[in-house]
Design a protein around this motif. Sequence first.
Motif, PDB file in Angstrom:
ATOM      1  N   ILE A 173     -11.268   1.328  -0.093  1.00  0.00           N
ATOM      2  CA  ILE A 173      -9.910   0.793  -0.196  1.00  0.00           C
ATOM      3  C   ILE A 173      -9.457   0.434   1.214  1.00  0.00           C
ATOM      4  CG2 ILE A 173      -7.514   1.303  -0.786  1.00  0.00           C
ATOM      5  CD1 ILE A 173      -8.517   3.152  -2.964  1.00  0.00           C
TER       6      ILE A 173
ATOM      7  N   SER B  99     -14.080   5.681  -8.239  1.00  0.00           N
ATOM      8  CA  SER B  99     -14.916   4.627  -8.822  1.00  0.00           C
ATOM      9  C   SER B  99     -15.001   3.408  -7.911  1.00  0.00           C
ATOM     10  CB  SER B  99     -14.358   4.218 -10.189  1.00  0.00           C
ATOM     11  OG  SER B  99     -13.006   3.805 -10.069  1.00  0.00           O
ATOM     12  N   ILE B 100     -13.931   3.158  -7.138  1.00  0.00           N
ATOM     13  CA  ILE B 100     -13.960   2.105  -6.119  1.00  0.00           C
ATOM     14  C   ILE B 100     -14.115   2.795  -4.767  1.00  0.00           C
ATOM     15  CG2 ILE B 100     -12.663   0.233  -5.039  1.00  0.00           C
ATOM     16  CD1 ILE B 100     -11.364  -0.305  -7.703  1.00  0.00           C
TER      17      ILE B 100
ATOM     18  N   THR C 138      -5.242  -0.564  -7.434  1.00  0.00           N
ATOM     19  CA  THR C 138      -6.364   0.334  -7.171  1.00  0.00           C
ATOM     20  C   THR C 138      -5.817   1.639  -6.614  1.00  0.00           C
ATOM     21  OG1 THR C 138      -7.729  -1.585  -6.612  1.00  0.00           O
ATOM     22  CG2 THR C 138      -8.562   0.574  -5.970  1.00  0.00           C
ATOM     23  N   ASP C 139      -6.312   2.766  -7.119  1.00  0.00           N
ATOM     24  CA  ASP C 139      -5.837   4.042  -6.593  1.00  0.00           C
ATOM     25  C   ASP C 139      -6.975   5.047  -6.516  1.00  0.00           C
ATOM     26  OD1 ASP C 139      -6.181   4.555  -9.280  1.00  0.00           O
ATOM     27  OD2 ASP C 139      -4.443   5.854  -9.451  1.00  0.00           O
ATOM     28  N   ALA C 140      -6.745   6.078  -5.721  1.00  0.00           N
ATOM     29  CA  ALA C 140      -7.697   7.179  -5.574  1.00  0.00           C
ATOM     30  C   ALA C 140      -6.908   8.425  -5.196  1.00  0.00           C
ATOM     31  CB  ALA C 140      -8.745   6.871  -4.505  1.00  0.00           C
TER      32      ALA C 140
ATOM     33  N   ASP D 298      -2.527  -5.314  -5.203  1.00  0.00           N
ATOM     34  CA  ASP D 298      -2.842  -6.699  -4.847  1.00  0.00           C
ATOM     35  C   ASP D 298      -2.035  -7.617  -5.756  1.00  0.00           C
ATOM     36  OD1 ASP D 298      -4.720  -6.149  -2.817  1.00  0.00           O
ATOM     37  OD2 ASP D 298      -6.263  -5.772  -4.319  1.00  0.00           O
TER      38      ASP D 298
ATOM     39  N   ASN E 112       0.867  -1.178   0.000  1.00  0.00           N
ATOM     40  CA  ASN E 112       0.000   0.000   0.000  1.00  0.00           C
ATOM     41  C   ASN E 112       0.906   1.231   0.000  1.00  0.00           C
ATOM     42  OD1 ASN E 112      -2.565  -1.537   0.500  1.00  0.00           O
ATOM     43  ND2 ASN E 112      -1.488  -2.027   2.385  1.00  0.00           N
TER      44      ASN E 112
ATOM     45  N   GLU F 115      -3.334  -6.593  -9.301  1.00  0.00           N
ATOM     46  CA  GLU F 115      -4.416  -5.618  -9.436  1.00  0.00           C
ATOM     47  C   GLU F 115      -4.025  -4.357  -8.682  1.00  0.00           C
ATOM     48  OE1 GLU F 115      -8.672  -6.873  -9.197  1.00  0.00           O
ATOM     49  OE2 GLU F 115      -8.686  -5.520  -7.478  1.00  0.00           O
TER      50      GLU F 115
ATOM     51  N   ILE G 256      -2.554   4.216  -3.169  1.00  0.00           N
ATOM     52  CA  ILE G 256      -2.456   3.118  -4.124  1.00  0.00           C
ATOM     53  C   ILE G 256      -2.423   1.807  -3.357  1.00  0.00           C
ATOM     54  CG2 ILE G 256      -1.085   2.090  -5.979  1.00  0.00           C
ATOM     55  CD1 ILE G 256       0.137   4.992  -6.275  1.00  0.00           C
ATOM     56  N   GLU G 257      -3.227   0.852  -3.808  1.00  0.00           N
ATOM     57  CA  GLU G 257      -3.217  -0.499  -3.246  1.00  0.00           C
ATOM     58  C   GLU G 257      -2.846  -1.477  -4.353  1.00  0.00           C
ATOM     59  OE1 GLU G 257      -6.121  -3.586  -0.788  1.00  0.00           O
ATOM     60  OE2 GLU G 257      -6.994  -1.980  -1.991  1.00  0.00           O
TER      61      GLU G 257
END
Length: 225
Positions: free
Chosen positions: A193, A189-190, A155-157, A145, A134, A153, A142-143
């Motif tokens: 987290i 969008s996600i 994922t960020d925001a 996986d 992370n 995978e 940012i994550e």
Amino acid sequence: MPDVFISEEKTKSSKLKSSKTKPFFVEPKESERHRLPGHTHNPLAAFCYYPDFVRFVNADPEEKVVLLLRRHPITNLQWLVTAFLMLLAPSFFPIILPYELLPPGFQIILPLVWYLITFAFILEKFLSWFFHVNIVTDERIIEVDFFNLVSREITDANIDQIQDVTPRVVGSIRTFFNFGDVVIQTAASIPLITFEAVPNPDKVARILRESRIEEEQEKLEGRVR
């Protein structure tokens, strides 16, 4: 001519306004980073504040990493115990298996194959822990996986999309070793987290809140990149 007729309350309020315009979260200088609590040069660290030489996919040229997190090392205990038992298992093969009925070549190959399987198990578990990270930068969270060598995978925001940060420490083991989950609600969008089983969850939550306040302050002052 000095303004002797300006009231003391006005001067105090002007000082307060000027102090509010100062950045809430000041980035340390390069020479000061190694003295920060939480900063380490250990490549296996699970908590590193302003880490050195960290790069990731799609990073902006001016983006700076504030925090690098992994799951607490104690979470590796289960698979480490399993790996230790797997390493000891070949010594019990003559007791469990009918070794005397096997050809001499198979008696040598069987332990070697078992050790290769054990090594693959250890490597897969270690890489899953090491690359499942992370990251908190001065612009986003940012994550990553990491599932295996061919699957991941990300994922960020953005920092300004953070709506709520909740640290969760449940259980005596997590309380004793001071690690837990940090649940982040976002307007991205996600919407959710989660930084899972990270060290110092309260400190992580505080850094995220401070980063969000600083991002809002930058918008007000027009300092957004």
